[in-house]
Design a protein around this motif. Structure first.
Motif, short mmCIF file in Angstrom:
data_model
loop_
_atom_site.label_atom_id
_atom_site.label_comp_id
_atom_site.label_asym_id
_atom_site.label_seq_id
_atom_site.Cartn_x
_atom_site.Cartn_y
_atom_site.Cartn_z
N CYS A 9 45.01 39.69 36.27
CA CYS A 9 43.83 39.76 37.13
C CYS A 9 44.23 39.63 38.60
N ARG A 10 45.16 38.74 38.87
CA ARG A 10 45.63 38.56 40.25
C ARG A 10 46.30 39.83 40.76
N LEU A 11 47.14 40.45 39.94
CA LEU A 11 47.84 41.66 40.35
C LEU A 11 46.88 42.83 40.49
N PHE A 12 45.90 42.94 39.59
CA PHE A 12 44.88 43.98 39.71
C PHE A 12 44.14 43.82 41.04
N ALA A 13 43.71 42.60 41.34
CA ALA A 13 42.94 42.36 42.56
C ALA A 13 43.76 42.72 43.80
N ARG A 14 45.06 42.39 43.78
CA ARG A 14 45.90 42.71 44.94
C ARG A 14 46.04 44.22 45.11
N ALA A 15 46.24 44.95 44.01
CA ALA A 15 46.39 46.40 44.10
C ALA A 15 45.09 47.06 44.55
N LEU A 16 43.96 46.49 44.15
CA LEU A 16 42.65 47.06 44.51
C LEU A 16 42.13 46.53 45.84
N VAL A 21 39.09 39.95 40.25
CA VAL A 21 38.60 40.85 39.20
C VAL A 21 38.49 40.02 37.93
N THR A 22 37.75 40.54 36.96
CA THR A 22 37.64 39.88 35.66
C THR A 22 38.58 40.56 34.68
#
Length: 522
Positions: A9-16, A21-22
């Motif tokens: 979730c942390r990596l998704f949020a950083r990329a986006l 994110v959930t």
């Protein structure tokens, strides 16, 4: 949530570029695209120690789904990582291939120049801008690199050669229609000497009533499209005496490189048998090299259609490029009767090699082979184009010339290997509003009068939308033929996007339109 999912979730949020994110956030529906998916794949691979492909992000687009796939991968891979490639060579393979191509039939032409024309905002001080331009080669060694030949191969040599800002003052001269465009072409078409350099030039045009434009012209060996966005942003920051992040001085960790054998096996399976050359609707026989002299048909894409593209792409777990490539493929299928369409396209490899933020040539040319049979459903074709693009990124280690030499496809005279048609998407460059006492730059690529392909579908984002610039070989196509091809591509794009009342392909040749000149930033 489990700890692995929390980390994802942390990596998704950083990329986006989101705060959070959930576990069920869909990467593409939240704004992801192919390049950000590649960056995410690299960051996840670094964090978990398991190889991650763009295809994995495509098929497992939420943290929860990706965590499950990574758990399976750990169980089967036993922690093994592919060894980095040790292929010898004085320069990266992609640069070597481009240099070799320059020694052939395209050598000495302007087809390998990367020009960018930027409309300036704010009152410009020529001395301050010249000083800002002078910092770019200092910050980016690629811009002061030249290439000398050593036993038939290129060797990159760093120099201290840099061209000063060229100032063209037109404030006291009335400009006739097309005269400014002609001045830009004249500077763009001045060839670069690869062995002497410098391979980067900047020209400031001062026009009446305070208007000004900045032309950045760079040889493709040291620059690509994404580099231009970096250069524009840094110029604005340095001019405004703002803090500028230091560019990477050496390659970062990047991603564990896939073996060349594995990538070659993918391409061999995809491209065997080789694509049959498309029976393109040329008006004259093929003689000489493609793209020696070109012209361009420019068509704006309706705003309503442009607004539909992000949702259409997100539903296919892709960026905007996928529906555009699908539309071009369907148009070519309609024109030629073929269900096997192979396009050429560039893919950005920065995240793969740990060079995010670096200026240079960090793209690879890949064949995008699309199967139109049984894909009457437009959404299915967009998903197919998205999957092919993801796989091309995952297997882009192999330079195009090595791919051609290894697979050795049959070639007719005057035809390129694997494809004759190019498709690309060029993002708009916009540094935002000018700060007090500063400047801003807005614009994009300046279209060349020479090319490398029979047809080049260049989708160009601009300040208020998107347009198609179809560059065509004038030795083989009449303008009305090119206009029909461009119109058909946009009609197919409308049908793919489900646009009500999307136009049908023209049944008769459209009347030739008078060329109204390039629209740079409108």
């Amino acid at each position: 949530m489990t700890d692995p999912i929390q980390e994802l979730c942390r990596l998704f949020a950083r990329a986006l570029e989101l705060e959070y994110v959930t576990e069920d956030t869909d990467f593409y529906l939240a704004g992801g695209h192919s390049l950000s998916a590649l960056a995410l794949a690299v960051s996840v691979e670094e964090a978990v120690g398991v190889p991650v492909r763009v295809r994995d992000i495509l098929e497992c687009a939420t943290p929860k789904l990706l965590a499950a796939r990574l758990a399976e991968a750990r169980a089967t891979a036993a922690g093994a990582r592919p060894a980095p490639s040790s292929h010898p060579g004085p320069v990266p393979e992609s640069v070597r291939w481009l240099w070799l191509a320059r020694q052939g039939e395209h050598g000495g032409t302007g087809a390998y120049t990367v020009p960018c024309l930027l409309r300036g905002e704010g009152e410009v001080d020529t001395d301050r801008l010249a000083a800002a331009v002078a910092t770019l080669p200092e910050r980016h060694p690629a811009l002061r690199t030249v290439f000398v030949e050593r036993q038939g191969s290129p060797e990159a040599v760093a120099t201290d050669r840099a061209a000063p800002l060229d100032v063209v003052d037109l404030r006291g001269e009335p400009l006739a229609d097309g005269s400014f465009e002609a001045l830009v072409h004249a500077r763009v078409e001045v060839p670069f000497d690869l062995a002497e350099g410098p391979l980067f030039r900047a020209t400031l045009f001062l026009l009446p009533e305070g208007a000004w434009w900045l032309l950045l012209t760079v040889d493709h060996l040291v620059c690509d499209g994404r580099s231009l966005r970096t250069l524009a942003a840094e110029l604005v920051a340095v001019y405004g005496r703002l803090s500028v992040p230091a560019p990477p001085s050496a390659p970062g960790p990047g991603r564990a490189t896939r073996s060349r054998e594995e990538s070659l096996a993918y391409w061999r399976e995809l491209l065997t048998p080789a694509p049959v050359p498309l029976l393109l609707p040329v008006d004259r026989h093929r003689r000489g090299r493609a793209g020696a002299v070109t012209d361009t048909v420019v068509l704006d894409i309706e705003g309503r259609l442009v607004e539909r593209l992000p949702a259409l792409a997100a539903a296919a777990h892709a960026g905007t490029f996928a529906p555009l490539a699908a539309a071009v493929a369907r148009a070519l299928g309609e024109l030629t009767g073929s269900t096997d369409v192979c396009l050429g396209t560039p893919v950005d490899r920065r995240s793969l090699i740990g060079r995010d933020g670096a200026v240079g040539f960090h793209v690879a040319t890949v064949p995008l082979r699309l199967d139109l049979s049984g894909r009457a459903d437009p959404a299915a074709l967009v998903r197919h184009a998205a999957a092919r693009t993801a796989d091309a990124l995952d297997h882009s280690e192999v330079a195009f010339d090595e791919l051609v030499a290894t697979l050795d496809p049959p070639r007719a005279q005057g035809r390129g290997p694997f494809f004759d048609v190019w498709v690309a998407l060029y993002p708009h460059i916009d540094t935002g509003p000018a700060a007090p006492g500063g400047i801003a730059l807005h614009g994009g690529p300046f279209l060349l009068r020479q090319g490398m392909f029979e047809l080049s579908f260049q989708f160009v984002e601009h300040a208020r939308g998107l347009r198609l610039c179809l560059q065509y070989d004038t030795a083989r196509y009449d303008r009305d033929t090119a206009e029909q091809i461009a119109a058909l591509a946009l009609a197919e794009l409308g049908r793919i996007a489900g646009e009500p009342g999307a136009p049908q392909p023209p049944s008769e040749p459209a009347p030739a339109l008078a060329f109204q000149g390039f629209r740079f930033d409108t």
